[in-house]
Design an enzyme around this catalytic site. Sequence first.
Site, PDB file in Angstrom:
ATOM      1  N   GLU A 227       2.662 -15.858 -16.698  1.00  0.00           N
ATOM      2  CA  GLU A 227       2.248 -15.171 -17.918  1.00  0.00           C
ATOM      3  C   GLU A 227       0.754 -15.275 -18.156  1.00  0.00           C
ATOM      4  OE1 GLU A 227       1.720 -13.656 -21.873  1.00  0.00           O
ATOM      5  OE2 GLU A 227       1.122 -15.652 -21.232  1.00  0.00           O
ATOM      6  N   ASP A 228       0.208 -16.470 -17.898  1.00  0.00           N
ATOM      7  CA  ASP A 228      -1.234 -16.607 -18.088  1.00  0.00           C
ATOM      8  C   ASP A 228      -1.828 -17.384 -16.915  1.00  0.00           C
ATOM      9  OD1 ASP A 228      -3.663 -16.201 -19.247  1.00  0.00           O
ATOM     10  OD2 ASP A 228      -3.428 -17.679 -20.849  1.00  0.00           O
TER      11      ASP A 228
ATOM     12  N   HIS B 206       3.064 -20.841 -22.249  1.00  0.00           N
ATOM     13  CA  HIS B 206       2.672 -19.462 -22.564  1.00  0.00           C
ATOM     14  C   HIS B 206       1.180 -19.342 -22.231  1.00  0.00           C
ATOM     15  CE1 HIS B 206       3.370 -16.136 -25.868  1.00  0.00           C
ATOM     16  NE2 HIS B 206       2.884 -15.642 -24.755  1.00  0.00           N
TER      17      HIS B 206
ATOM     18  N   ILE C 148      -2.729 -20.260 -21.632  1.00  0.00           N
ATOM     19  CA  ILE C 148      -3.401 -21.492 -21.220  1.00  0.00           C
ATOM     20  C   ILE C 148      -4.914 -21.297 -21.248  1.00  0.00           C
ATOM     21  CG2 ILE C 148      -1.497 -22.296 -19.762  1.00  0.00           C
ATOM     22  CD1 ILE C 148      -3.044 -21.376 -17.318  1.00  0.00           C
TER      23      ILE C 148
ATOM     24  N   HIS D   4       6.412 -23.498 -26.154  1.00  0.00           N
ATOM     25  CA  HIS D   4       7.453 -23.112 -27.123  1.00  0.00           C
ATOM     26  C   HIS D   4       8.740 -23.894 -26.859  1.00  0.00           C
ATOM     27  CE1 HIS D   4       4.910 -19.788 -28.352  1.00  0.00           C
ATOM     28  NE2 HIS D   4       4.933 -19.276 -27.142  1.00  0.00           N
TER      29      HIS D   4
ATOM     30  N   ASN E 195       0.248 -17.472 -29.327  1.00  0.00           N
ATOM     31  CA  ASN E 195       0.420 -16.701 -28.099  1.00  0.00           C
ATOM     32  C   ASN E 195      -0.568 -17.187 -27.046  1.00  0.00           C
ATOM     33  OD1 ASN E 195      -0.036 -14.463 -26.178  1.00  0.00           O
ATOM     34  ND2 ASN E 195       1.483 -13.403 -27.432  1.00  0.00           N
ATOM     35  N   ASP E 196      -1.843 -17.222 -27.432  1.00  0.00           N
ATOM     36  CA  ASP E 196      -2.864 -17.616 -26.461  1.00  0.00           C
ATOM     37  C   ASP E 196      -3.906 -18.477 -27.152  1.00  0.00           C
ATOM     38  OD1 ASP E 196      -4.086 -17.735 -23.983  1.00  0.00           O
ATOM     39  OD2 ASP E 196      -5.181 -15.863 -24.239  1.00  0.00           O
TER      40      ASP E 196
ATOM     41  N   ASN F 146      -3.185 -11.135 -29.282  1.00  0.00           N
ATOM     42  CA  ASN F 146      -2.532 -11.637 -28.082  1.00  0.00           C
ATOM     43  C   ASN F 146      -3.512 -12.490 -27.264  1.00  0.00           C
ATOM     44  OD1 ASN F 146      -1.285 -11.722 -25.440  1.00  0.00           O
ATOM     45  ND2 ASN F 146       0.145 -10.190 -26.182  1.00  0.00           N
TER      46      ASN F 146
ATOM     47  N   ASP G 136      -2.630  -7.405 -22.784  1.00  0.00           N
ATOM     48  CA  ASP G 136      -2.094  -8.764 -22.886  1.00  0.00           C
ATOM     49  C   ASP G 136      -3.255  -9.758 -22.737  1.00  0.00           C
ATOM     50  OD1 ASP G 136      -0.382 -11.040 -22.680  1.00  0.00           O
ATOM     51  OD2 ASP G 136       1.240  -9.758 -21.998  1.00  0.00           O
ATOM     52  N   ASN G 137      -3.174 -10.693 -21.807  1.00  0.00           N
ATOM     53  CA  ASN G 137      -4.226 -11.716 -21.721  1.00  0.00           C
ATOM     54  C   ASN G 137      -5.545 -11.170 -21.192  1.00  0.00           C
ATOM     55  OD1 ASN G 137      -2.868 -14.176 -22.565  1.00  0.00           O
ATOM     56  ND2 ASN G 137      -1.518 -13.753 -20.844  1.00  0.00           N
TER      57      ASN G 137
END
Length: 359
Positions: A54-55, A115, A117, A135, A169-170, A225, A270-271
Amino acid sequence: MGKLLLVILSGVTLAFLAERIVRLGRRINFAHETLKPVDLPNCHLIDGIETGAEDIDILPYGLAFISSGLKFPGMTSFAPDQPGKIFLMDLNEESPVATELRISPGFDVDSFNPHGISTYIDQNDGTVYLFVVNHPQFKSTVELFRFVEEENVLEHLKTIHHDLLPRVNDIVALGLDSFYATNDHYFSGEFMGILEQVLDLSWSNIIYYSPQEVKEVATGFHSANGISISTDRNYVYVSDALGHSIHVMEKHADWSLSQVKVLEFDNLLDNLFVDPIKGDVWAGCHPKGWKLLFYSPDDPPESEVIRVQNILSENPIVTQVYANNGSVLQGSSVACVYDRKLLVGTVFHRALYCELEKP
Ligand SMILES: *[C@@H]1O[C@H](CO)[C@@H](O)[C@H](O)[C@H]1NC(C)=O
């Protein structure tokens, strides 16, 4: 008379809700056009990453940290019973491989659900810290680890919770124990979170955290986000996924943020990752957000990578670097570069390693 009023009120309410639902449909790009593919020649899927990346964050000297195995409300997971992991990849190697990092005893690895980082290097001694949004049981915490490179271990230092950090989220690290974090929703509860999005409240925000002070430093996002910091550390870039935008924010001495400008896109960003050498902003994007929410292996979510050059100038240059209909990579959430190597991660699918050609 009472009945007529009731009919009128119901009609008005229904019309309002219908308008909001159409609006939400637009925000998740329900009717987005077909993605035109943009291929990159020298890419392969990374062995061992099967449940998302995800990240990703890359140290200026080429060590990449990858968060994998996110379980997130409304999103699919290919291993819902497996804890999340952090992988490491040394991009200086000829053929880099992803290695799972061990986590020091005492940390609850079974409920680890990483999630966003962010890495931080102590300027005094070069120690590397990894900040991880977690989470456990779908709550939100921020975990602080020290990276022990000789042993490939993450030593857990502390867990941070705060009332102002309900749906993180981030995160972007600012110091040894301070950071900015995005809350992608204002409300932590699932029902209120959905209602917030249906009503299009745009109460999603950015929080500054340090042990001395915690405060909201920006708000008004549909769904804040990704968050990243410029190479000179004077500006912060925030992606608003449902707002289809990147916000350029100026950072002030008291850590407050003021908006400099907003770049508009037509997909859900997103990221974000900032190239430490060139300052370019890279984004993993979701052309059709609804495909993430209603996952079908036959019609999977697409992947798209965007690079923004000269973001602070009058005329930023936006390039679509990669676009795939999900046949190779599903639901790209992040893109990071080191030298000419590109890593593209996804919310719950795999990760791509590419060698970019000389310009
Ligand atoms: C994706 O594109 C490939 C060709 O590049 C095609 O064979 C495939 O059917 C497409 N998949 C979807 C789901 O559209």
